[in-house]
Structures are given as C-alpha cells and as structure tokens.
Design an enzyme around this catalytic site. Structure first.
Site, mmCIF file in Angstrom:
data_model
loop_
_atom_site.group_PDB
_atom_site.id
_atom_site.type_symbol
_atom_site.label_atom_id
_atom_site.label_comp_id
_atom_site.label_asym_id
_atom_site.label_seq_id
_atom_site.Cartn_x
_atom_site.Cartn_y
_atom_site.Cartn_z
ATOM 1 C CB ALA A 72 -0.918 0.003 1.217
ATOM 2 N N GLY A 117 0.752 -5.608 0.653
ATOM 3 C CA GLY A 117 -0.214 -5.733 -0.436
ATOM 4 C C GLY A 117 0.396 -6.227 -1.728
ATOM 5 C CD GLU A 120 -2.405 -8.627 1.772
ATOM 6 O OE1 GLU A 120 -3.132 -9.046 2.686
ATOM 7 O OE2 GLU A 120 -2.240 -7.396 1.556
ATOM 8 C CD GLU A 140 0.414 -6.394 5.356
ATOM 9 O OE1 GLU A 140 0.030 -6.408 4.174
ATOM 10 O OE2 GLU A 140 1.160 -7.285 5.843
#
Length: 266
Positions: A72, A117, A120, A140
């Site tokens: 992110a 992310g 992910e 995270e």
C-alpha cells in the site's frame, strides 16, 4: 502484441492471438506502491480481462527493476483521515479481489520486493514464479495494521496455519530460497527471467481448452477447504459444465486424429 492502459499505472498487453494477457504494474517512481488510483486501475483491468472470452491466462508482472510491489502507498495513507480510510477501503479491496476472482488461471512474476499488499497480489494468483532477488513478506503488524488484501486467508491456505502465523506475527521478510522452501513461491528461476518464464508458463496453460481451464479453476477455488464429499460434488458440477461442450468434443477428436486441437471455446 497489443497494449492498453488502465489509468496511469497499469498496462495490459495481449500476445499473439490474445490468449495470454499480461497485467503489468507500472508505477516505477513509487516501486509500484498501490495508491487509490492504482487500485482502481487494477480492478478495472481485471474486470476487462475477466470479461474477455479470448483471454485464457493472465500473468501479473512489474515494470520496476527492483520490485514487484512494495504494498500500500503509506505516504498517501499518512494523509488520510479516518473517514478517508473508510472510503478508500472498498477501492483497495477491489484491486485484490479483482486479481483473486479472475476466472482464468493467473501467474505472478516476482522479482525484488513483494511486500504487504504486493505479496497479497501475488498470493491472489494461482502460481507464483520468482527469481533469486525476490523478497516476500506480510509486514503489516509492524505498522499497526493487519494484512488486509487477503493475506490472513491466502497465506495459511498455502503454508498452513502455524507457518502463516509465524510469518505474519513476526512481520519478517523472506528471501527467495527460503520462500521456495516454505511454499511462499512455487517456481524459482534464474535471475532476471521471472517475467519471461511466467509468460512461457502462461502460454503452456493457454494452449489448453479455455472451457476446461475456467472450469478447472472454479473447481479448485470452490472445492478447497470443503470436506472431501462436498468437494467432489463441486468437481462433478464443474465436470458437467464441460462434458458436453464443443471444447470437449474437439479435444477428443483431436486426440484421436493426432492433431493439435482448435478450441471453439464453448
């Protein structure tokens, strides 16, 4: 090859007859950090690719030399109010679910950093190809959040609950050799060849029946985690969806006639 841009940061290339599509993350100045705008573009590209019946395989790549995606965009997030974060959440989720819910096989080509992310997005793919420069992880909790792009659900499905817990709770980064050993990536190739090898793997997949590929992916995704009896019912439903298709008839005929099949795709 044809090219199409989705916003400023996502490039889609279609090769040859369009059966293999490459979704390239293209925000090099930020090492592909996923901003709100980029998340919208990823979701839009996935929607278009999922609806394109010519596409049989999607390969997710990066144009950055040292990173697949660093996760992110925390610089953007730092400016958010709580209300901004609430509004942005479905946009961010749309990027990850867009990749996860593609109805065709997906391959990630990972080099350099694939963190948070970014990892992910790779985990949302069916197969992850990596080179020795790859560094993966879900850090995270080290910044006060949790993996929110599917990581807490996708990682244990790959490596088991205890291993996923250790990786998520320590927030540690894992280099390519250990990542391959643990099953965090599936194929380890020579340095600099992750994209080339992922596209080649995609092409091998795309040579097969498009009806069969979509049905097999559906059965794999829906049946995983069910008890065996329920999973076999999912498989049977998928089999019935292809058993009377034009692709099945062509595949059997081509096998018996010792020729390459010409898939009707229906």
């Amino acid at each position: 090859m044809s090219e199409e841009r989705f916003g400023e940061f996502v490039l889609v290339r279609r090769y040859g007859d369009g059966h293999v599509a490459e979704l390239a993350l293209d925000r090099p100045k930020a090492m592909n950090a996923v901003s709100t705008e980029m998340a919208r573009s990823i979701a839009g590209a996935c929607a278009a690719l999922g609806a394109d019946r010519d596409v049989r395989v999607v390969v997710v790549t990066s144009t950055h030399e040292r990173a697949f995606c660093v996760g992110a965009d925390l610089k953007e997030r730092n400016s958010f109010s709580d209300a901004d974060l609430v509004r942005q959440r479905p946009v961010a989720r749309g990027a990850y679910t867009g990749v996860l819910e593609l109805p065709v096989p997906t391959v990630a080509a990972v080099h350099g950093f694939a963190l948070g992310g970014g990892f992910e997005l790779a985990l949302s793919c069916d197969v992850i190809v990596a080179d020795p420069t790859a560094v993966v992880g879900l850090p995270e909790v080290s910044v006060g959040v949790i993996p929110g792009g599917g990581g807490t659900q996708l990682l244990p499905r790959r490596v088991g609950a205890a291993r996923a817990a250790e990786l998520i709770f320590t927030a540690r980064r894992v280099e390519a050799p250990e990542a391959r050993e643990l099953g965090l990536v599936d194929v380890l190739v020579e340095e600099g060849r992750d994209r080339e090898e992922a596209l080649a793997l995609g092409a091998r997949m795309a040579a097969n029946s498009p009806v069969g590929l979509r049905a097999a992916k559906k059965a794999l995704r829906l049946g995983f985690g069910m008890d065996l009896r329920a999973g076999l019912e999912v498989e049977d439903a998928a089999w019935r969806s292809v058993a009377f298709s034009g692709d099945r008839a062509e595949g059997v005929a081509a096998f018996n006639e010792k020729r390459k099949p010409q898939w009707p795709g229906e």
